[in-house]
Design an enzyme around this catalytic site. Structure first.
Site, short mmCIF file in Angstrom:
data_model
loop_
_atom_site.label_atom_id
_atom_site.label_comp_id
_atom_site.label_asym_id
_atom_site.label_seq_id
_atom_site.Cartn_x
_atom_site.Cartn_y
_atom_site.Cartn_z
N LEU A 95 42.88 41.13 0.21
CA LEU A 95 44.13 41.47 0.90
C LEU A 95 44.82 40.28 1.55
O LEU A 95 45.54 40.43 2.53
CB LEU A 95 43.91 42.57 1.95
CG LEU A 95 43.44 43.93 1.43
CD1 LEU A 95 43.29 44.91 2.58
CD2 LEU A 95 44.42 44.49 0.40
N TRP B 31 44.73 45.26 -14.84
CA TRP B 31 45.76 45.51 -13.86
C TRP B 31 46.74 46.54 -14.41
O TRP B 31 46.93 46.61 -15.63
CB TRP B 31 46.54 44.24 -13.52
CG TRP B 31 45.66 43.17 -12.97
CD1 TRP B 31 45.15 42.11 -13.64
CD2 TRP B 31 45.18 43.07 -11.63
NE1 TRP B 31 44.38 41.34 -12.80
CE2 TRP B 31 44.40 41.91 -11.56
CE3 TRP B 31 45.34 43.83 -10.48
CZ2 TRP B 31 43.76 41.50 -10.37
CZ3 TRP B 31 44.73 43.43 -9.32
CH2 TRP B 31 43.95 42.27 -9.27
N GLU C 49 69.17 29.41 17.12
CA GLU C 49 70.38 28.67 17.51
C GLU C 49 70.03 27.47 18.39
O GLU C 49 70.67 26.43 18.31
CB GLU C 49 71.34 29.58 18.30
CG GLU C 49 71.89 30.77 17.51
CD GLU C 49 71.01 32.00 17.64
OE1 GLU C 49 69.76 31.85 17.69
OE2 GLU C 49 71.56 33.11 17.68
N GLY D 46 45.04 57.11 -3.43
CA GLY D 46 45.81 58.35 -3.39
C GLY D 46 45.49 59.30 -2.24
O GLY D 46 46.36 60.05 -1.81
C1 AOF Z 1 69.01 35.18 18.57
N1 AOF Z 1 68.39 34.22 17.85
O1 AOF Z 1 66.62 33.38 16.82
C2 AOF Z 1 66.43 35.54 17.73
C3 AOF Z 1 67.11 36.57 18.44
O2 AOF Z 1 62.11 37.84 23.85
P1 AOF Z 1 63.29 37.00 23.53
O3 AOF Z 1 63.97 36.43 24.69
O4 AOF Z 1 62.96 35.95 22.48
O5 AOF Z 1 64.36 37.96 22.89
C4 AOF Z 1 64.06 38.68 21.73
C5 AOF Z 1 65.34 39.34 21.29
O6 AOF Z 1 66.30 38.33 20.97
C6 AOF Z 1 65.19 40.18 20.03
O7 AOF Z 1 64.91 41.53 20.32
C7 AOF Z 1 66.55 40.05 19.39
O8 AOF Z 1 67.48 40.90 20.00
C8 AOF Z 1 66.95 38.63 19.76
N2 AOF Z 1 66.48 37.72 18.73
N3 AOF Z 1 68.39 36.36 18.80
O9 AOF Z 1 70.13 34.98 19.02
C9 AOF Z 1 67.14 34.33 17.44
N4 AOF Z 1 65.14 35.68 17.35
ZN ZN Z 2 69.15 34.07 21.15
#
Ligand code: AOF
Ligand code: ZN
Length: 426
Positions: free
Chosen positions: A241, A207, A63, A355
């Site tokens: 990989l 494959w 955002e 496996g």
């Molecule tokens: C959002 N927008 O693009 C993302 C979110 O360590 P921080 O501060 O970056 O926080 C990570 C947390 O923020 C993550 O666990 C999830 O809840 C949220 N991620 N939220 O509004 C974003 N990447």
């Molecule tokens: Zn955020």
């Protein structure tokens, strides 16, 4: 979900903007954080005025980039310098205040409402005076979990959940698993013939599935943080990989390099002796971890002998990381590896093993989901390898592990069938 008030609508559907958000989210793999994409739309014209994605953990959220791009676009438009130029920003931005008054925001994940490594996105959206926020799915992180949407509503912003909800949930399968179970999501993947063989009696496996399915696997690898095989696979196949797709995804500065390549073994010395030139030891193309466990072969208290020490030194000098799984006893080896990968920051781990190791991973609950490519061909042979080759302790059919069927998909124009199944008891 109830909406608090209506904003003007334009001709392009919410789904279309959310599709763009998902595309943006997929441009990075910011584990342990979730991949998030965001677009800002001018509801009067229907045009995208700002875009962004979360490039890597510790960087600003999607955002923030989208708002910053919007401020620039709107400023330039008002001074007649530039047309509406949507900018995808991938460099860190300073959170400069600006106005996005009346704009509509689309984002794959509920905006965060907590102070983490970055300030809450809810406050930035409120400050920017956007009028509507359309969210793909709720944030499973308990620090936000619903409170982000609530905060926006309280500020008088129209909030709506849902377009492409299933696709967005899928995007967060690993992230959600990590949060709820404190372990990465383990996916076991294999390709087998219609009679359940993963190779011929002579061991040939190139494959089993079609080129279309194999491309799909590369896309899947690109989405995973780590790929695991056993020493047997390295001895037999010498796999690279790596993710090999026409479009380059290898942009480490976006947190989107190659997945971690992991080999599980019980003796570094033996593997080094048998495969001193394995492709996996070339860590200039992708990182490699050698996960060593004594796994009941020798006593866990046994000191590393000279050959073992020598092999480990040689591998280290080539950039291979060593994970000592016995340090995580009493966890069984495959679970110890998952714990190690959790601590490393992984959300999704792909088991591409043979496996025997696959059986241990299933028995020890390191695998939570199975992806099978079934090729419409017959291989036969009493001793042809099968995907789960060792004992699961099942004597009567009613003791068989019961999986929950997920998605099923015909690949290409009927080359293979992809079956997804979940081991829910994990
Ligand atoms: C959002 N927008 O693009 C993302 C979110 O360590 P921080 O501060 O970056 O926080 C990570 C947390 O923020 C993550 O666990 C999830 O809840 C949220 N991620 N939220 O509004 C974003 N990447
Ligand atoms: Zn955020």
């Amino acid at each position: 979900q109830q909406t608090t008030r209506q904003s003007p609508r334009c001709a392009v559907s919410d789904e279309t903007y959310m599709d763009r958000c998902i595309q943006l989210a997929l441009m990075a793999r910011p584990s342990p954080n979730p991949p998030v994409g965001c677009v800002v739309v001018d509801p009067d014209t229907g045009r995208i005025v700002g875009e962004g994605f979360h490039p890597r953990a510790g960087y600003p959220h999607a955002e923030q980039y989208a708002l910053q791009a919007t401020f620039t676009t709107l400023r330039n438009a008002s001074s007649h310098q530039n047309q509406h130029l949507a900018a995808t920003v991938s460099e860190p931005v300073a959170a400069l205040p600006g106005s996005a008054r009346g704009m509509h925001v689309y984002v794959t994940l509920e905006p965060c409402n907590h102070y983490g490594r970055t300030p809450p996105c809810t406050e930035s959206l409120i400050q920017a005076q956007v009028s509507r926020v359309v969210i793909g799915t709720r944030d499973p992180d308990p620090r936000t979990a619903g409170s982000g949407a609530e905060r926006l509503r309280r500020a008088g912003i129209e909030v709506q959940f849902g377009p492409r909800a299933a696709e967005c949930l899928k995007l967060y399968e690993g992230f959600q698993h990590r949060i709820h179970h404190q372990t990465p999501l383990g996916i076991l993947k294999y390709a087998m013939s219609l009679d359940g063989k993963i190779a011929t009696e002579t061991g040939d496996a190139r494959w089993v599935s079609s080129a279309t399915s194999r491309r799909y696997v590369h896309e899947l690898r690109a989405r995973c943080d780590a790929v695991v095989v056993g020493a047997g696979t390295v001895r037999r196949d010498d796999p690279a990989l790596t993710v090999r797709l026409e479009e380059s995804i290898d942009v480490p500065e976006l947190g989107y390099g190659q997945p971690l390549r992991v080999v599980m073994c019980t003796s570094a010395a033996r593997l080094w002796r048998d495969r001193p030139d394995a492709k996996l030891w070339d860590t200039s193309v992708a990182p490699t971890v050698l996960a060593v466990s004594s796994a009941g072969e020798v006593s866990s208290s046994k000191e590393l002998d000279a050959a073992e020490r020598e092999a480990i030194l040689a591998l280290r000098s080539r950039g291979v990381q060593i994970a000592y799984l016995d340090a995580l006893l009493p966890l069984p080896p495959t679970r110890a590896l998952m714990q190690w990968l959790y601590d490393y920051g992984c959300t999704t781990v792909l088991w591409e093993c043979g496996g025997t190791l696959a059986t241990s991973a299933v028995r020890e609950s390191a695998v939570h989901k199975i992806l099978v490519f079934v090729a419409p061909k017959l291989v036969g042979g009493r001793s042809s390898p099968t995907p789960i080759a060792a004992d699961l302790g099942v004597r009567n059919m009613e003791e068989a592990l019961a999986l929950r069927l997920g998605r099923m998909e015909v690949i290409g124009s009927g080359q293979d069938v992809l079956i997804e199944a979940y081991l829910d008891s994990n």
